[in-house]
Design a protein around this motif. Structure first.
Motif, PDB file in Angstrom:
ATOM      1  N   LYS A 283     -11.547   5.087  -3.564  1.00  0.00           N
ATOM      2  CA  LYS A 283     -10.866   3.905  -3.042  1.00  0.00           C
ATOM      3  C   LYS A 283      -9.693   4.321  -2.136  1.00  0.00           C
ATOM      4  CE  LYS A 283      -8.679  -0.297  -4.833  1.00  0.00           C
ATOM      5  NZ  LYS A 283      -8.302  -1.030  -6.044  1.00  0.00           N
ATOM      6  N   ALA A 284      -9.011   5.384  -2.515  1.00  0.00           N
ATOM      7  CA  ALA A 284      -7.841   5.834  -1.742  1.00  0.00           C
ATOM      8  C   ALA A 284      -8.232   6.453  -0.410  1.00  0.00           C
ATOM      9  CB  ALA A 284      -7.048   6.854  -2.557  1.00  0.00           C
ATOM     10  N   GLU A 285      -9.450   6.983  -0.345  1.00  0.00           N
ATOM     11  CA  GLU A 285      -9.852   7.664   0.891  1.00  0.00           C
ATOM     12  C   GLU A 285     -10.123   6.660   2.007  1.00  0.00           C
ATOM     13  OE1 GLU A 285     -13.308  10.192   0.571  1.00  0.00           O
ATOM     14  OE2 GLU A 285     -12.980  11.022   2.572  1.00  0.00           O
ATOM     15  N   GLU A 286     -10.674   5.499   1.626  1.00  0.00           N
ATOM     16  CA  GLU A 286     -11.153   4.547   2.636  1.00  0.00           C
ATOM     17  C   GLU A 286     -10.865   3.134   2.207  1.00  0.00           C
ATOM     18  OE1 GLU A 286     -12.834   5.925   5.553  1.00  0.00           O
ATOM     19  OE2 GLU A 286     -12.151   3.924   6.059  1.00  0.00           O
ATOM     20  N   PRO A 287      -9.996   2.359   2.810  1.00  0.00           N
ATOM     21  CA  PRO A 287      -9.061   2.758   3.876  1.00  0.00           C
ATOM     22  C   PRO A 287      -7.921   3.555   3.251  1.00  0.00           C
ATOM     23  CG  PRO A 287      -8.626   0.515   3.195  1.00  0.00           C
ATOM     24  CD  PRO A 287      -9.773   0.990   2.356  1.00  0.00           C
ATOM     25  N   ALA A 288      -7.269   4.372   4.052  1.00  0.00           N
ATOM     26  CA  ALA A 288      -6.336   5.368   3.524  1.00  0.00           C
ATOM     27  C   ALA A 288      -5.175   4.751   2.741  1.00  0.00           C
ATOM     28  CB  ALA A 288      -5.800   6.196   4.681  1.00  0.00           C
ATOM     29  N   GLY A 289      -5.034   5.148   1.489  1.00  0.00           N
ATOM     30  CA  GLY A 289      -3.911   4.695   0.660  1.00  0.00           C
ATOM     31  C   GLY A 289      -4.378   3.854  -0.517  1.00  0.00           C
ATOM     32  N   LEU A 290      -3.434   3.502  -1.378  1.00  0.00           N
ATOM     33  CA  LEU A 290      -3.746   2.701  -2.566  1.00  0.00           C
ATOM     34  C   LEU A 290      -2.644   1.680  -2.807  1.00  0.00           C
ATOM     35  CD1 LEU A 290      -4.895   5.295  -5.300  1.00  0.00           C
ATOM     36  CD2 LEU A 290      -6.312   3.501  -4.283  1.00  0.00           C
ATOM     37  N   PRO A 291      -3.010   0.506  -3.374  1.00  0.00           N
ATOM     38  CA  PRO A 291      -1.962  -0.425  -3.810  1.00  0.00           C
ATOM     39  C   PRO A 291      -1.112   0.249  -4.891  1.00  0.00           C
ATOM     40  CG  PRO A 291      -4.151  -1.434  -3.926  1.00  0.00           C
ATOM     41  CD  PRO A 291      -4.357   0.007  -3.617  1.00  0.00           C
ATOM     42  N   GLU A 292       0.140  -0.194  -4.983  1.00  0.00           N
ATOM     43  CA  GLU A 292       1.133   0.428  -5.885  1.00  0.00           C
ATOM     44  C   GLU A 292       0.603   0.743  -7.287  1.00  0.00           C
ATOM     45  OE1 GLU A 292       4.557   2.133  -5.715  1.00  0.00           O
ATOM     46  OE2 GLU A 292       4.550   0.472  -4.267  1.00  0.00           O
ATOM     47  N   ALA A 293       0.001  -0.245  -7.951  1.00  0.00           N
ATOM     48  CA  ALA A 293      -0.417  -0.043  -9.342  1.00  0.00           C
ATOM     49  C   ALA A 293      -1.523   1.006  -9.439  1.00  0.00           C
ATOM     50  CB  ALA A 293      -0.894  -1.367  -9.943  1.00  0.00           C
TER      51      ALA A 293
ATOM     52  N   MET B 195       0.834  -1.212   0.000  1.00  0.00           N
ATOM     53  CA  MET B 195       0.000   0.000   0.000  1.00  0.00           C
ATOM     54  C   MET B 195       0.869   1.264   0.000  1.00  0.00           C
ATOM     55  SD  MET B 195      -3.322  -0.254   0.090  1.00  0.00           S
ATOM     56  CE  MET B 195      -4.466   0.599   1.159  1.00  0.00           C
ATOM     57  N   VAL B 196       0.473   2.239  -0.800  1.00  0.00           N
ATOM     58  CA  VAL B 196       1.106   3.562  -0.732  1.00  0.00           C
ATOM     59  C   VAL B 196       0.233   4.409   0.200  1.00  0.00           C
ATOM     60  CG1 VAL B 196       1.858   5.567  -2.057  1.00  0.00           C
ATOM     61  CG2 VAL B 196       1.902   3.293  -3.107  1.00  0.00           C
ATOM     62  N   PRO B 197       0.771   4.827   1.347  1.00  0.00           N
ATOM     63  CA  PRO B 197      -0.062   5.563   2.300  1.00  0.00           C
ATOM     64  C   PRO B 197      -0.404   6.966   1.789  1.00  0.00           C
ATOM     65  CG  PRO B 197       2.205   5.493   3.082  1.00  0.00           C
ATOM     66  CD  PRO B 197       2.142   4.647   1.839  1.00  0.00           C
ATOM     67  N   THR B 198      -1.456   7.524   2.384  1.00  0.00           N
ATOM     68  CA  THR B 198      -1.982   8.818   1.950  1.00  0.00           C
ATOM     69  C   THR B 198      -0.889   9.878   1.813  1.00  0.00           C
ATOM     70  OG1 THR B 198      -4.005   8.261   3.088  1.00  0.00           O
ATOM     71  CG2 THR B 198      -3.698  10.569   2.543  1.00  0.00           C
ATOM     72  N   TRP B 199      -0.026   9.967   2.800  1.00  0.00           N
ATOM     73  CA  TRP B 199       0.939  11.079   2.757  1.00  0.00           C
ATOM     74  C   TRP B 199       1.933  10.908   1.619  1.00  0.00           C
ATOM     75  CZ3 TRP B 199       6.211  11.291   3.140  1.00  0.00           C
ATOM     76  CH2 TRP B 199       6.873  10.145   3.627  1.00  0.00           C
ATOM     77  N   ARG B 200       2.218   9.646   1.264  1.00  0.00           N
ATOM     78  CA  ARG B 200       3.118   9.455   0.118  1.00  0.00           C
ATOM     79  C   ARG B 200       2.427   9.829  -1.190  1.00  0.00           C
ATOM     80  NH1 ARG B 200       7.975   7.651   1.158  1.00  0.00           N
ATOM     81  NH2 ARG B 200       8.295   6.319   2.976  1.00  0.00           N
ATOM     82  N   LEU B 201       1.122   9.532  -1.253  1.00  0.00           N
ATOM     83  CA  LEU B 201       0.367   9.959  -2.436  1.00  0.00           C
ATOM     84  C   LEU B 201       0.415  11.479  -2.555  1.00  0.00           C
ATOM     85  CD1 LEU B 201      -2.899   7.779  -2.215  1.00  0.00           C
ATOM     86  CD2 LEU B 201      -1.022   7.503  -3.848  1.00  0.00           C
ATOM     87  N   ARG B 202       0.211  12.143  -1.418  1.00  0.00           N
ATOM     88  CA  ARG B 202       0.202  13.612  -1.431  1.00  0.00           C
ATOM     89  C   ARG B 202       1.562  14.171  -1.841  1.00  0.00           C
ATOM     90  NH1 ARG B 202      -1.408  14.136   3.325  1.00  0.00           N
ATOM     91  NH2 ARG B 202       0.442  14.719   4.474  1.00  0.00           N
TER      92      ARG B 202
END
Ligand code: OOG
Ligand code: NI
Length: 493
Positions: A163-173, A1-8
């Motif tokens: 999807k990224a909002e809940e639960p926080a983050g997204l899988p790499e792809a 998972m890429v966490p929210t802050w890394r996405l930001r």
């Protein structure tokens, strides 16, 4: 998972890289800002007092402008995926200095840890098409029809954002796809601009044309943070880049840096394609996008902010009487007369926000800590660390908008505008627009309570409860003090 802050952080980085290719002067601004920051860090031992150099170096804010409530809701969904929530309400429609037909909020992280990881924020403005001071009924309906036909954000982007909002983050792809689509949504569109339609809107307001005269949104400017904005302003001039004629916000002075100082370079002519009334596609240019830079200071309480606003008004009055006077010098003289010269006074007079810690190595053996903040600070019980201002200033924002407009625009002051406030904007967005003062106060309050408990400063804790209207634990009765402090904000992580 890429966490929210890394996405930001990744979004901010990629957006910055993209904007640098679109607006090369922005890259110059980044270079100069980086050099100034390194110099300040090298000479000033306190350079990191308002944020680590890592944070400040990566720090940016962007500005976008949207046309409809639905567009704003979707933008909010994308920012939610990045851990950014709407904070503050700014009404730019009736400032004395250049009214613009928009209301705004800023999407930003709210938790202290999240801010330290990456404080990326986006000042986001909504065109108020129903405001009769700017748009008559006919123009409003044509504008709304035009806006209803466009789609700023593809469905796939919005699904990924949910999807990224809940639960926080997204899988790499998914994260990669989300970031690609999100950055693309804010690129300048190659779609030809309808010349006549754009010109009609531009007569009302250049901002209205930039929002409602084109088929997509785009990043309007990106703003790095700099530790010495006066040095940056001079150097940009030396590099031949035309800056707006002043630095907005507080003057440079030898007291504490507070709130926000901002300046920008003038919008540059960018090539755009146009569709002429006869259907031909022609070349041309528009001047709407620019680069801005800012220096951040300490967050002020409501009382401190009232002082700031009064000083700005006093500066205006002086300049109205003596139009040849230098604005900076006039402001500086007034600040010297009435604004606290030290962080210590700002804290003791409850004019600015700080986090508090028990002082180490206290020589207080046996004595009891006093009940009041000034006494605790003067007696060396507590140390205060400034909380940085994370928000914007409506007047500076209006100045930034205005300095880059092509024409005066029109606003019929005799008509009344559509009422708008933070509450209505919350309903429009479908998410609460948070109050910045409440966020800062909650952060200060948490640290102060913790520090006072460690010091076993019972009297001070009871005074704090009383001031905030909490029941006092020893009597169980509700306290009756003034409610200077807000309730703890359950929404702050
Ligand atoms: C936003 C202007 C406000 C700031 O830094 O105060 C702003 C805009 O031009 O869309 O970005
Ligand atoms: Ni800005």
């Amino acid at each position: 998972m890429v966490p929210t802050w890394r996405l930001r952080a990744a979004f901010a980085r990629r957006l910055s890289a993209m904007y640098g290719t679109e607006v090369p002067a922005y890259t110059t601004l980044l270079e100069v800002a980086g050099r100034v920051n390194d110099e300040v860090a090298g000479r000033d031992p306190d350079a990191e007092r308002l944020g680590s150099l890592t944070r400040v170096t990566a720090e940016r804010h962007g500005a976008i402008r949207v046309g409809t409530e639905a567009e704003l809701r979707r933008a909010a969904q994308i920012f939610a995926a990045l851990g950014m929530r709407p904070v503050g309400f700014y009404d730019l429609r009736d400032g004395e200095v250049g009214a613009v037909p928009v209301v705004s909020t800023a999407f930003r992280p709210t938790g202290t840890e999240e801010l330290e990881r990456n404080p990326f924020r986006v000042f986001t403005s909504l065109l108020t098409t129903s405001d009769r001071r700017f748009f008559d009924a006919d123009l409003e309906s044509r504008l709304d029809a035009f806006l209803a036909r466009r789609r700023l954000f593809p469905p796939e982007l919005l699904q990924l954002a949910e999807k990224a909002e809940e639960p926080a983050g997204l899988p790499e792809a998914d994260a990669e796809r989300f970031l690609t689509l999100a950055v693309a949504a804010f690129e300048l569109s190659p779609e030809p601009v309808d010349r006549a339609w754009y010109a009609e809107l531009e007569r009302v307001s250049a901002v209205a044309a930039d929002i409602g005269g084109v088929a997509a949104t785009h990043i309007n400017h990106l703003t790095p943070r700099v530790l010495d904005i006066d040095a940056l302003y001079r150097r940009m001039g030396e590099r031949g880049i035309a800056m707006i004629d002043r630095i907005q916000g507080p003057p440079r002075w030898d007291g504490p840096d507070v709130l926000l100082r901002q300046t920008s370079f003038r919008a540059l002519a960018e090539p755009r394609r146009f569709r002429e009334p006869d259907g031909r596609i022609t070349g041309g240019s528009l001047r709407v996008r620019f680069g801005e830079v800012e220096a951040r200071g300490i967050a002020l309480t409501r009382a401190g902010r009232a002082r700031y606003d009064a000083l700005m008004a006093a500066t205006d009055r002086h300049l109205a009487q003596d139009p040849d006077a230098d604005r900076q010098e006039t402001a500086r003289a007034l600040w010297h007369r009435t604004f606290p010269r030290t962080e210590h006074r700002l804290a003791a007079e409850h004019l600015a926000f700080f986090t508090y810690r028990p002082a180490t190595g206290r020589p207080h053996d046996g004595r009891r800590p006093p009940a009041d903040l000034a006494g605790l600070l003067d007696g060396g019980w507590l140390t205060a660390h400034p909380i940085v201002y994370e928000d914007f200033l409506p007047r500076s924002a209006a100045g930034i908008f205005r300095s880059n407009l092509t024409g005066e625009g029109i606003r019929c002051a005799a008509l009344t505008g559509t009422p708008f406030d933070a509450h209505r904007l919350s309903e429009v967005i479908g998410r609460p627009v948070l109050d910045p003062f409440t966020l800062y106060a909650a952060q200060q309050d948490r640290s102060l309570r913790q520090a006072l408990s460690t010091l076993r400063a019972g009297a001070a804790l009871r005074a704090l409860d009383a001031a905030e209207g909490h029941p006092t634990p020893d009597t169980g009765r509700p306290a009756t003090g003034p409610t200077t402090g807000p309730p703890a904000d359950p929404t702050t992580p």
